[in-house]
Design a protein around this motif. Structure first.
Motif, PDB file in Angstrom:
ATOM      1  N   THR A   1       0.830  -1.208   0.000  1.00  0.00           N
ATOM      2  CA  THR A   1       0.000   0.000   0.000  1.00  0.00           C
ATOM      3  C   THR A   1       0.860   1.250   0.000  1.00  0.00           C
ATOM      4  N   VAL A   2       1.884   1.226   0.856  1.00  0.00           N
ATOM      5  CA  VAL A   2       2.779   2.375   0.915  1.00  0.00           C
ATOM      6  C   VAL A   2       3.423   2.587  -0.454  1.00  0.00           C
ATOM      7  N   ALA A   3       3.864   1.487  -1.078  1.00  0.00           N
ATOM      8  CA  ALA A   3       4.521   1.589  -2.380  1.00  0.00           C
ATOM      9  C   ALA A   3       3.578   2.154  -3.428  1.00  0.00           C
ATOM     10  N   SER A   4       2.324   1.707  -3.431  1.00  0.00           N
ATOM     11  CA  SER A   4       1.438   2.193  -4.479  1.00  0.00           C
ATOM     12  C   SER A   4       1.003   3.634  -4.222  1.00  0.00           C
ATOM     13  N   VAL A   5       0.877   4.017  -2.953  1.00  0.00           N
ATOM     14  CA  VAL A   5       0.561   5.412  -2.655  1.00  0.00           C
ATOM     15  C   VAL A   5       1.727   6.282  -3.106  1.00  0.00           C
ATOM     16  N   PHE A   6       2.936   5.795  -2.881  1.00  0.00           N
ATOM     17  CA  PHE A   6       4.126   6.521  -3.287  1.00  0.00           C
ATOM     18  C   PHE A   6       4.160   6.663  -4.817  1.00  0.00           C
ATOM     19  N   ALA A   7       3.870   5.568  -5.523  1.00  0.00           N
ATOM     20  CA  ALA A   7       3.889   5.601  -6.989  1.00  0.00           C
ATOM     21  C   ALA A   7       2.838   6.575  -7.505  1.00  0.00           C
ATOM     22  N   PHE A   8       1.674   6.563  -6.849  1.00  0.00           N
ATOM     23  CA  PHE A   8       0.595   7.473  -7.242  1.00  0.00           C
ATOM     24  C   PHE A   8       1.045   8.917  -7.058  1.00  0.00           C
ATOM     25  N   GLY A   9       1.667   9.191  -5.900  1.00  0.00           N
ATOM     26  CA  GLY A   9       2.181  10.532  -5.613  1.00  0.00           C
ATOM     27  C   GLY A   9       3.184  10.954  -6.668  1.00  0.00           C
ATOM     28  N   LEU A  10       4.071  10.053  -7.009  1.00  0.00           N
ATOM     29  CA  LEU A  10       5.083  10.357  -8.024  1.00  0.00           C
ATOM     30  C   LEU A  10       4.440  10.703  -9.351  1.00  0.00           C
ATOM     31  N   SER A  11       3.433   9.920  -9.731  1.00  0.00           N
ATOM     32  CA  SER A  11       2.828  10.156 -11.038  1.00  0.00           C
ATOM     33  C   SER A  11       2.085  11.496 -11.054  1.00  0.00           C
ATOM     34  N   LEU A  12       1.618  11.936  -9.892  1.00  0.00           N
ATOM     35  CA  LEU A  12       0.979  13.251  -9.839  1.00  0.00           C
ATOM     36  C   LEU A  12       2.015  14.367  -9.886  1.00  0.00           C
ATOM     37  N   MET A  13       3.164  14.099  -9.281  1.00  0.00           N
ATOM     38  CA  MET A  13       4.185  15.141  -9.215  1.00  0.00           C
ATOM     39  C   MET A  13       4.969  15.284 -10.505  1.00  0.00           C
ATOM     40  N   SER A  14       5.202  14.157 -11.191  1.00  0.00           N
ATOM     41  CA  SER A  14       6.018  14.243 -12.398  1.00  0.00           C
ATOM     42  C   SER A  14       5.266  15.101 -13.412  1.00  0.00           C
ATOM     43  N   GLY A  15       5.811  16.198 -13.727  1.00  0.00           N
ATOM     44  CA  GLY A  15       5.139  17.203 -14.546  1.00  0.00           C
ATOM     45  C   GLY A  15       5.092  16.848 -16.013  1.00  0.00           C
ATOM     46  N   PRO A  16       4.705  17.813 -16.816  1.00  0.00           N
ATOM     47  CA  PRO A  16       4.552  17.583 -18.250  1.00  0.00           C
ATOM     48  C   PRO A  16       5.875  17.567 -19.009  1.00  0.00           C
ATOM     49  N   VAL A  17       6.987  17.682 -18.278  1.00  0.00           N
ATOM     50  CA  VAL A  17       8.289  17.714 -18.938  1.00  0.00           C
ATOM     51  C   VAL A  17       8.545  16.385 -19.648  1.00  0.00           C
ATOM     52  N   GLY A  18       8.934  16.453 -20.899  1.00  0.00           N
ATOM     53  CA  GLY A  18       9.328  15.247 -21.614  1.00  0.00           C
ATOM     54  C   GLY A  18       8.165  14.454 -22.156  1.00  0.00           C
ATOM     55  N   ALA A  19       8.350  13.138 -22.202  1.00  0.00           N
ATOM     56  CA  ALA A  19       7.388  12.264 -22.873  1.00  0.00           C
ATOM     57  C   ALA A  19       6.049  12.211 -22.149  1.00  0.00           C
ATOM     58  N   ALA A  20       5.023  11.865 -22.902  1.00  0.00           N
ATOM     59  CA  ALA A  20       3.693  11.722 -22.334  1.00  0.00           C
ATOM     60  C   ALA A  20       3.691  10.604 -21.299  1.00  0.00           C
ATOM     61  N   ASP A  21       2.829  10.751 -20.313  1.00  0.00           N
ATOM     62  CA  ASP A  21       2.813   9.862 -19.167  1.00  0.00           C
ATOM     63  C   ASP A  21       1.493   9.090 -19.121  1.00  0.00           C
ATOM     64  N   ALA A  22       1.561   7.821 -19.507  1.00  0.00           N
ATOM     65  CA  ALA A  22       0.346   7.016 -19.598  1.00  0.00           C
ATOM     66  C   ALA A  22      -0.319   6.811 -18.246  1.00  0.00           C
ATOM     67  N   GLU A  23       0.491   6.806 -17.177  1.00  0.00           N
ATOM     68  CA  GLU A  23      -0.104   6.608 -15.846  1.00  0.00           C
ATOM     69  C   GLU A  23      -0.973   7.801 -15.459  1.00  0.00           C
ATOM     70  N   ASN A  24      -0.467   8.982 -15.748  1.00  0.00           N
ATOM     71  CA  ASN A  24      -1.277  10.177 -15.493  1.00  0.00           C
ATOM     72  C   ASN A  24      -2.487  10.169 -16.426  1.00  0.00           C
ATOM     73  N   GLY A  25      -2.273   9.694 -17.649  1.00  0.00           N
ATOM     74  CA  GLY A  25      -3.365   9.584 -18.611  1.00  0.00           C
ATOM     75  C   GLY A  25      -4.478   8.691 -18.093  1.00  0.00           C
ATOM     76  N   GLU A  26      -4.088   7.602 -17.434  1.00  0.00           N
ATOM     77  CA  GLU A  26      -5.086   6.679 -16.887  1.00  0.00           C
ATOM     78  C   GLU A  26      -5.882   7.352 -15.768  1.00  0.00           C
ATOM     79  N   ILE A  27      -5.185   8.112 -14.928  1.00  0.00           N
ATOM     80  CA  ILE A  27      -5.866   8.825 -13.834  1.00  0.00           C
ATOM     81  C   ILE A  27      -6.871   9.824 -14.420  1.00  0.00           C
ATOM     82  N   LEU A  28      -6.425  10.560 -15.433  1.00  0.00           N
ATOM     83  CA  LEU A  28      -7.312  11.540 -16.067  1.00  0.00           C
ATOM     84  C   LEU A  28      -8.478  10.847 -16.757  1.00  0.00           C
ATOM     85  N   PHE A  29      -8.174   9.763 -17.479  1.00  0.00           N
ATOM     86  CA  PHE A  29      -9.228   9.034 -18.180  1.00  0.00           C
ATOM     87  C   PHE A  29     -10.292   8.568 -17.189  1.00  0.00           C
TER      88      PHE A  29
END
Ligand code: HEC
Length: 130
Positions: free
Chosen positions: A7-35
């Motif tokens: 749980t801690v790991a997935s909360v951490f991964a979720f946090g990371l995907s929210l923090m990693s900004g629009p710099v560089g390549a498109a982010d499918a994980e953020n895309g999934e959250i938005l979708f």
């Protein structure tokens, strides 16, 4: 104990995907959250599973208005019949402003204007189409 670590790991991964900004390549994980927060009220990516909108399974590269068993608007049927295909460019335009691509369609959504968010949603749809 294992559950807690996971749980801690997935909360951490979720946090990371929210923090990693629009710099560089498109982010499918953020895309999934938005979708899931915007599009999933009307769309599923499961094959043949239609909601208010058609299933978007394998939408990438496919003709518009072609999901079997979904009742498209006349506008969409015409667009598909006249050769509209969901290339990256067309999908990008459509998601930015649905009415600018298929006038009179019945997708009750004004569009996703943020370029980085749209790129992420497209990346997610691309992965779901493979
Ligand atoms: C309020 C419901 C609703 C929301 C929210 C919505 N859609 Fe749609 N979408 C529809 C409907 C309904 C259609 C079919 C339109 C028609 O037949 O005129 C559609 C059609 C589409 C199509 C074309 C499908 C095909 O088979 O050609 C794509 C791609 C699409 N939507 C993507 C998205 C994405 C990405 C989002 C989120 C950013 C989204 N939609 C949000 C209802 C919605």
């Amino acid at each position: 104990m294992k559950i807690a670590v996971g749980t801690v790991a997935s909360v951490f991964a979720f946090g990371l995907s929210l923090m990693s900004g629009p710099v560089g390549a498109a982010d499918a994980e953020n895309g999934e959250i938005l979708f899931k927060s915007i599009c999933a009220q009307c769309h599923s990516v499961e094959p043949g599973s239609h909601r208010t909108g058609p299933s978007l399974h394998k939408i990438w590269g496919h003709p518009a208005g072609a999901a079997e068993g979904f009742g498209y608007s006349d506008a969409f049927q015409k667009a598909g019949a006249s050769g509209l295909v969901w290339t990256e460019e067309n999908l990008d335009k459509f998601i930015r402003r649905p009415r600018s691509v298929v006038k009179g369609n019945k997708m009750a959504y004004l569009g996703l204007r943020d370029d980085a968010d749209r790129a992420d949603v497209l990346e997610y749809l691309k992965q779901m189409s493979q």
